[in-house]
Scaffold this active site. Sequence first.
Site, PDB file in Angstrom:
ATOM      1  N   HIS A 183      -7.325  10.683 -13.506  1.00 39.31           N
ATOM      2  CA  HIS A 183      -7.722  10.422 -12.325  1.00 39.31           C
ATOM      3  C   HIS A 183      -9.257  10.379 -12.459  1.00 39.31           C
ATOM      4  CE1 HIS A 183      -8.574  11.081  -8.030  1.00 39.31           C
ATOM      5  NE2 HIS A 183      -7.342  10.999  -7.725  1.00 39.31           N
ATOM      6  N   ASP A 194       0.426   4.200 -10.222  1.00 38.17           N
ATOM      7  CA  ASP A 194       0.447   4.625  -8.723  1.00 38.17           C
ATOM      8  C   ASP A 194      -0.835   3.349  -7.927  1.00 38.17           C
ATOM      9  OD1 ASP A 194      -1.754   5.912  -9.420  1.00 38.17           O
ATOM     10  OD2 ASP A 194      -1.561   7.483  -7.850  1.00 38.17           O
ATOM     11  N   THR A 227      -2.468   7.840  -3.779  1.00 39.88           N
ATOM     12  CA  THR A 227      -1.125   8.424  -4.232  1.00 39.88           C
ATOM     13  C   THR A 227       0.028   8.434  -3.060  1.00 39.88           C
ATOM     14  OG1 THR A 227      -2.252   9.654  -6.160  1.00 39.88           O
ATOM     15  CG2 THR A 227      -0.177  10.423  -5.366  1.00 39.88           C
TER      16      THR A 227
HETATM   17  C1  GP9 Z   1      -3.464  15.011  -6.046  1.00 38.89           C
HETATM   18  C2  GP9 Z   1      -3.393  13.596  -6.742  1.00 38.89           C
HETATM   19  C3  GP9 Z   1      -4.398  12.442  -6.555  1.00 38.89           C
HETATM   20  O1  GP9 Z   1      -2.612  15.775  -5.862  1.00 38.89           O
HETATM   21  O2  GP9 Z   1      -1.959  13.167  -6.553  1.00 38.89           O
HETATM   22  O3  GP9 Z   1      -4.173  11.937  -5.629  1.00 38.89           O
HETATM   23  P1  GP9 Z   1      -4.951  10.319  -5.337  1.00 38.89           P
HETATM   24  O4  GP9 Z   1      -6.318  10.947  -5.092  1.00 38.89           O
HETATM   25  O5  GP9 Z   1      -4.894   9.533  -6.440  1.00 38.89           O
HETATM   26  O6  GP9 Z   1      -4.512   9.685  -4.233  1.00 38.89           O
HETATM   27 MN    MN Z   2      -3.484   8.444  -7.341  1.00 39.49          MN
END
Ligand code: GP9
Ligand code: MN
Length: 427
Positions: free
Chosen positions: A198, A257, A82
Site C-alpha cells: 500500500h 484492487d 479498496t
Molecule cells: C485499509 C485498506 C486500505 O484497511 O484496505 O484501503 P485503501 O486505502 O487501499 O482504499
Molecule cells: Mn486498496
Amino acid sequence: SSSDMKSVLAYLKKNQAGDNVKYFGKAKGKNVFVIHLESFQQFLIDYKVDGKEVTPNLNKFYHNKNTLSFDNFYHQVAQGKTSDAEMMMENSLFGLPTGSAMTQYGTSNTFQAAPAILSQKGYTTAAFHGDVASFWNRDNAYKSWGYNYFFYSAYYKEKSDYNIGYGLKDKIFFKDSVKYLEQLPQPFYAKLITLTNHYPYTLDKQNQSIDKTTTGDSTVDGYVQTAHYLDQAFAEFLTYLKKAGLYKNSMIVLYGDHYGISNNHRAAIAQLLGKKSVTTYDLAQFQKVPFMIHAPGIKGGVNHTYGGEIDALPTMFDLLGIKNKGYIQFGTDLLSKDHNQTVAFRNGDFVSPTYTKIGSTVYNSKGEKLENMTAAQKKTVKQMQNHVTTELSLSDRVIQGDLLRFYTPKGFKKVNKSDYSYKLTKT
Ligand code: GP9
Ligand code: MN
C-alpha cells in the site's frame, strides 16, 4: 422506489449473459479463497527489474495450467478505492461516483452479496484483514453482506514490529490467519485482504529482498519492493494450502484492487514501462489489474477478454455452478459468449477491444486518437457510451435508493444483520 427496480430488472434482462458450458460448475462445492492483492497492477506480472522477476510466485500461479488468467481486466474504482473493489467483487454493484458506498450505505442497505448467497448454499464465510474492523465500515458492511466471521486486527497477535502502514505485515497476516482458517467448517468462502503493498510502499529492512526501481520518484520506487514482499507472502500461504490439503479442494481467486501508481507520476510510469513518455491512452491501459482463478482440473490459460471488477462475481458463480440469472448483478460472466467487453471506468470513460474513450477523446485499439470519425464509428461509440452511462447510473440507483429491499432473488433469504457479531470475546 419499487418502480426504479423495474427499470433495473428490464436493463439486466436485456444485458444478461448465458453461462459457459465448458466451465459451468467445474468448481462446484469447492472451498473458495479470494485473495485481495493490495494496489497490485497487472504490469507487475512477469515484470523484471535488472533481470530479476519482481513477483516470481504470482507469475508461476498466473501461468499455471489450471489457472484462468485475464490480461485485459481493469479496476473500476473511484474514491472508495479498496471498498469500491470489495463492493464490485462481492456484489457486482459499482462503487459510487464520489465517496465510499460501503461507508455510506454499508450499514443501512439491503444487499445480496456473495457471502450471503454462498452461506445459504452451505458455505461458511469469513473475511480476514490486518487492520481495525471499522476501516471502510467493514464491521457493518460485512454483516449486511452476510459474513459469518470477520477476523480483523484484534484477532491477531500484536508485536511492536508486526505492523507497517495500515496494519499487519502480509507474511504475518497469512501465517496467523491459519489458526482461524483451520476451524472453519468446509466448504468455506474466505476472503483475505492484504495490506503491505500500500502507498507509500515502505518496508522494514529485514523484509527487503529486491532493489527498488531507480526512477527517482520516491513514492514510486518502493512499489516493486513491497510487491515482491507480497509475492513471497502469497507463496508461503500457498505452501500452507498445499500442506493442509486445501489446494486441491479449493478455488483460489486473486485480484488487484486498484492502481498502486497514480497518474500523477507520468514520468516515472514511462520509465517503468521503458517508454519515452506515456499518453492518456497508455495510462488507461495502465489501470489493468490481475484477475486469476485457479481450480483443480479446470482448463487454464491467459484469456484476453476485456472486463473489470464488476464481472468477477458472475464469472466465479459460473465456475461454482450458480446461475447468475435472478441476481441483481451489473457485470457479466467473462467466460460467456454474451459478455459485453466495453469496460466502464467509474467516471464514465471506457475501454474496449475496439474503442477507448477518455474524456472527449476516442482512441482506436492501437491507441491512436480518432480525429475524424465516420458516422458509423460515431454511432458505435455513442452506443458504447450509452451502455456505460446506463449501467453506472442504474447501479447508483440501486445503492442510493436501497432498491434491493424491493427485490429478493428466488430462494434467497433476506440477511438479518443482528444475526452477526464480530466482537472478540477474550477468554
Ligand atoms: C485499509 C485498506 C486500505 O484497511 O484496505 O484501503 P485503501 O486505502 O487501499 O482504499
Ligand atoms: Mn486498496
